[in-house]
Write an enzyme that holds these catalytic residues in place. Structure first.
Site, PDB file in Angstrom:
ATOM      1  N   LYS A 222       0.678  -1.150   0.076  1.00 40.07           N
ATOM      2  CA  LYS A 222       0.021   0.052  -0.161  1.00 40.07           C
ATOM      3  C   LYS A 222       0.688   1.316  -0.122  1.00 40.07           C
ATOM      4  CE  LYS A 222      -3.094   2.818   0.551  1.00 40.07           C
ATOM      5  NZ  LYS A 222      -4.053   3.229  -0.506  1.00 40.07           N
ATOM      6  N   CYS A 276      -3.667  10.860   0.453  1.00 38.77           N
ATOM      7  CA  CYS A 276      -2.702   9.712   0.072  1.00 38.77           C
ATOM      8  C   CYS A 276      -1.397  10.042  -0.234  1.00 38.77           C
ATOM      9  CB  CYS A 276      -3.297   8.820  -0.845  1.00 38.77           C
ATOM     10  SG  CYS A 276      -4.959   8.464  -0.456  1.00 38.77           S
ATOM     11  N   LYS A 279       1.180  11.904   1.767  1.00 37.48           N
ATOM     12  CA  LYS A 279       1.808  11.141   3.292  1.00 37.48           C
ATOM     13  C   LYS A 279       2.283   9.884   3.224  1.00 37.48           C
ATOM     14  CE  LYS A 279      -2.378   9.228   4.955  1.00 37.48           C
ATOM     15  NZ  LYS A 279      -2.395   7.544   5.186  1.00 37.48           N
TER      16      LYS A 279
HETATM   17  N1  SAJ Z   1      -0.824  14.521  -9.909  1.00 39.14           N
HETATM   18  C1  SAJ Z   1      -0.147  15.082 -10.720  1.00 39.14           C
HETATM   19  N2  SAJ Z   1       0.515  14.275 -11.615  1.00 39.14           N
HETATM   20  C2  SAJ Z   1       0.148  13.216 -11.984  1.00 39.14           C
HETATM   21  C3  SAJ Z   1      -0.934  12.590 -11.201  1.00 39.14           C
HETATM   22  C4  SAJ Z   1      -1.381  13.275 -10.229  1.00 39.14           C
HETATM   23  O1  SAJ Z   1       0.517  16.192 -10.480  1.00 39.14           O
HETATM   24  O2  SAJ Z   1       0.297  12.264 -13.032  1.00 39.14           O
HETATM   25  C5  SAJ Z   1      -1.487  15.219  -8.664  1.00 39.14           C
HETATM   26  C6  SAJ Z   1      -2.820  15.471  -8.654  1.00 39.14           C
HETATM   27  O3  SAJ Z   1      -3.312  16.711  -9.414  1.00 39.14           O
HETATM   28  C7  SAJ Z   1      -3.424  15.572  -7.155  1.00 39.14           C
HETATM   29  C8  SAJ Z   1      -2.160  14.495  -6.694  1.00 39.14           C
HETATM   30  O4  SAJ Z   1      -1.007  14.479  -7.503  1.00 39.14           O
HETATM   31  O5  SAJ Z   1      -2.930  16.947  -6.715  1.00 39.14           O
HETATM   32  C9  SAJ Z   1      -2.865  13.154  -6.111  1.00 39.14           C
HETATM   33  O6  SAJ Z   1      -3.769  12.630  -7.415  1.00 39.14           O
HETATM   34  P1  SAJ Z   1      -4.090  10.983  -7.581  1.00 39.14           P
HETATM   35  O7  SAJ Z   1      -4.597  11.050  -8.876  1.00 39.14           O
HETATM   36  O8  SAJ Z   1      -2.977  10.287  -7.071  1.00 39.14           O
HETATM   37  O9  SAJ Z   1      -5.375  11.098  -6.763  1.00 39.14           O
HETATM   38  P2  SAJ Z   1      -5.361  10.495  -5.099  1.00 39.14           P
HETATM   39  O10 SAJ Z   1      -4.511  11.405  -4.089  1.00 39.14           O
HETATM   40  O11 SAJ Z   1      -7.020  10.685  -4.919  1.00 39.14           O
HETATM   41  O12 SAJ Z   1      -4.832   9.040  -5.359  1.00 39.14           O
HETATM   42  C10 SAJ Z   1      -5.476   8.005  -4.974  1.00 39.14           C
HETATM   43  C11 SAJ Z   1      -4.607   7.096  -4.603  1.00 39.14           C
HETATM   44  N3  SAJ Z   1      -5.524   5.911  -4.085  1.00 39.14           N
HETATM   45  C12 SAJ Z   1      -5.392   5.459  -2.851  1.00 39.14           C
HETATM   46  O13 SAJ Z   1      -4.518   5.620  -2.117  1.00 39.14           O
HETATM   47  C13 SAJ Z   1      -6.160   4.039  -2.574  1.00 39.14           C
HETATM   48  C14 SAJ Z   1      -3.824   6.598  -5.675  1.00 39.14           C
HETATM   49  O14 SAJ Z   1      -2.988   5.505  -5.407  1.00 39.14           O
HETATM   50  C15 SAJ Z   1      -4.659   6.206  -6.998  1.00 39.14           C
HETATM   51  O15 SAJ Z   1      -3.655   6.064  -8.012  1.00 39.14           O
HETATM   52  C16 SAJ Z   1      -5.409   7.507  -7.328  1.00 39.14           C
HETATM   53  O16 SAJ Z   1      -6.327   7.726  -6.181  1.00 39.14           O
HETATM   54  C17 SAJ Z   1      -6.056   6.930  -8.364  1.00 39.14           C
HETATM   55  O17 SAJ Z   1      -5.814   7.402  -9.568  1.00 39.14           O
HETATM   56  O18 SAJ Z   1      -7.315   6.299  -8.317  1.00 39.14           O
END
Ligand code: SAJ
Length: 454
Positions: A222, A276, A279
């Site tokens: 995880k 997530c 952190k």
């Molecule tokens: N971001 C970028 N570039 C990227 C992808 C994301 O700058 O290529 C930024 C986003 O703008 C955001 C942050 O990173 O500010 C996080 O984005 P995220 O797409 O990872 O969304 P989260 O934070 O909701 O991540 C969750 C996570 N799921 C869990 O922990 C269960 C992550 O592992 C998943 O990959 C993501 O959801 C998802 O895509 O489902």
């Protein structure tokens, strides 16, 4: 009760379940097992949340398809009930723990909620019960924190008085129920038989792979999967900085790099927010805190991503200076305050860092976000009187908007685009847009020809 008898009860849905922590993870989990036919008790410390849930009203903000209807259904069927009273856990055969596990400003895990839940549960734990931690935890937390605390507070011994496992959640705001049903789960048991029993439980809800393993593997997977994403994003951000410096276009570079087999360069952007990704790399690192392992990549990636909102501020300041302005005394429109597009979730939002920084530099800031209460309203109206705009979140409302109207409303048509909303749109004249990861021309002139002050 032996674990095989417990497994039988689970197969027949006669096992009585409990979920501790009815937040954005625990509540959908409780609803899903209730929907599957189990009797579920939800334990939550906030009385207001308990009241709302028992009235069939979801306390979770934001769009969560299907959750409100499902909660109403299972409350109506009396399959789910919420309480603040831990004593009611005394007759529960399976207890899932979904409490928060944040890190503090020194990136140390804060397990107060987890410890409190374990102590309160241990005091009333039913002999032979199965306890499953679903919260994201640092490697070795199950062995070094959860197990000793549960044995001490219950007086029972592992695999004699209770069984123990770790099944990390993989949900994302906006897709809570869908992810619960359709995303595979790592099922870590303190013994293989416990893992088998956990599989029997999750098979009632999860339609994707269930991968049985031990607890240390579940903890590592995880935290690693999110540290992986953070490092990948940091790499993309560093390439964006390189492109700006040498006259490249990071979006074109990324498109062509990803044509190379086995490459998957992530999206550069104005920062990394959420509950997530910022952190979990620190939880992973904490697992080796007293081991002889020197971590460089994971902390460095965090530093790169944390610095992106400040880099966007630098681009803005340079653009303002190129027209004889500066941040002190300017008024800046920040577009997007949520951490993610089409979301109202502002946890660890990069925009928060940018707004604080701009204000410290003497700029007045107007924030707009179509999803975040307090920042909604007409964007063009919000732009009037502002010297420049910064795009921090790729909300569809911004993607679909005619950027010329925005440029015309601003005092100076300076738009710093931190999320590639306008920079690769064919019909957009780059006169107005300074894109993160795009080249600056020649002697500091930007890919922006700023119209003279109106
Ligand atoms: N971001 C970028 N570039 C990227 C992808 C994301 O700058 O290529 C930024 C986003 O703008 C955001 C942050 O990173 O500010 C996080 O984005 P995220 O797409 O990872 O969304 P989260 O934070 O909701 O991540 C969750 C996570 N799921 C869990 O922990 C269960 C992550 O592992 C998943 O990959 C993501 O959801 C998802 O895509 O489902």
């Amino acid at each position: 009760m032996s674990i095989s008898i417990l497994r039988e009860k689970i197969n027949k849905k006669e096992a009585r379940l409990a979920v501790i922590g009815l937040g954005y993870v625990g509540l959908p989990v409780a609803c899903e097992f209730a929907r599957a036919g189990f009797d579920v008790l939800g334990v939550e410390i906030q009385p207001e949340r308990v009241k709302k849930i028992n009235a069939g009203v979801s306390p979770i903000e934001g769009k969560e398809p299907g959750l409100t209807e499902l909660l109403k259904e299972v409350i109506g069927q009396r399959r789910l009930r919420a309480t603040t009273d831990y004593a009611e856990l005394k007759d529960r055969d399976v207890i899932l723990i979904d409490v928060e596990t944040p890190v503090d400003k020194n990136n140390i895990p804060q397990y107060a909620a987890l410890r409190a839940a374990l102590r309160s549960l241990g005091a009333v734990l039913k002999p032979g019960a199965l306890v499953i931690v679903e919260s994201t935890i640092a490697p070795r937390t199950m062995s070094d924190v959860v197990l000793p605390l549960l044995e001490e507070s219950s007086g029972y011994k592992l695999n004699a008085g209770f069984y123990l496992g770790n099944c990390p959640e993989r949900v994302m705001p906006g897709k809570l129920l869908a992810n619960l049903r359709n995303v595979s789960r790592v099922v870590g048991g303190m013994t293989p038989e416990t893992a088998e029993t956990m599989l029997a439980l999750y098979r009632h809800v999860v339609q994707a792979d269930l991968d049985p393993t031990d607890c240390i593997t579940a903890e590592l997977v995880k935290t690693t999967e999110n540290a992986y994403r953070d490092v990948q994003i940091a790499f993309a951000n560093e390439v964006a900085l390189i492109c700006e410096a040498v006259g490249g276009d990071v979006w074109k570079v990324r498109e062509l790099v990803n044509k190379s087999p086995g490459r998957q360069m992530h999206l550069p952007g104005a920062g990394v927010g959420g509950h997530c990704i910022p952190k979990d790399p620190w939880l992973l690192a904490y697992g080796v805190k007293d081991k002889d392992v020197l971590l460089r990549v994971i902390p460095a990636a965090r530093a790169v991503n944390d610095a992106m909102p400040l880099h966007v501020a630098e681009l803005l300041q340079q653009a303002l200076r190129s027209v004889g302005c500066d941040l002190p005394g300017s008024q800046i429109l920040v577009m997007g305050y949520a951490y993610l597009e089409e979301s109202d979730d502002t946890r660890n939002s990069p925009s928060e860092v940018l707004v604080e920084h701009l204000r410290k530099k003497g700029a007045a800031v107007v924030v707009h976000d179509p999803f975040v209460s307090g920042y909604q309203g007409d964007l063009i109206e919000a732009a009037r009187g502002c010297d420049a705009a910064v795009v921090m979140v790729r909300h569809q409302a911004y993607v679909q908007m005619d950027v010329r109207r925005l440029a015309a409303a601003l005092r100076r048509p300076i738009i710093v685009d931190g999320r590639n909303v306008y920079t690769t749109k064919p019909d957009v004249d780059l006169t107005w847009v300074l894109g993160l990861g795009l080249s600056k021309k020649g002697d500091g002139e930007y890919n922006i020809r700023v119209a003279e002050k109106k």
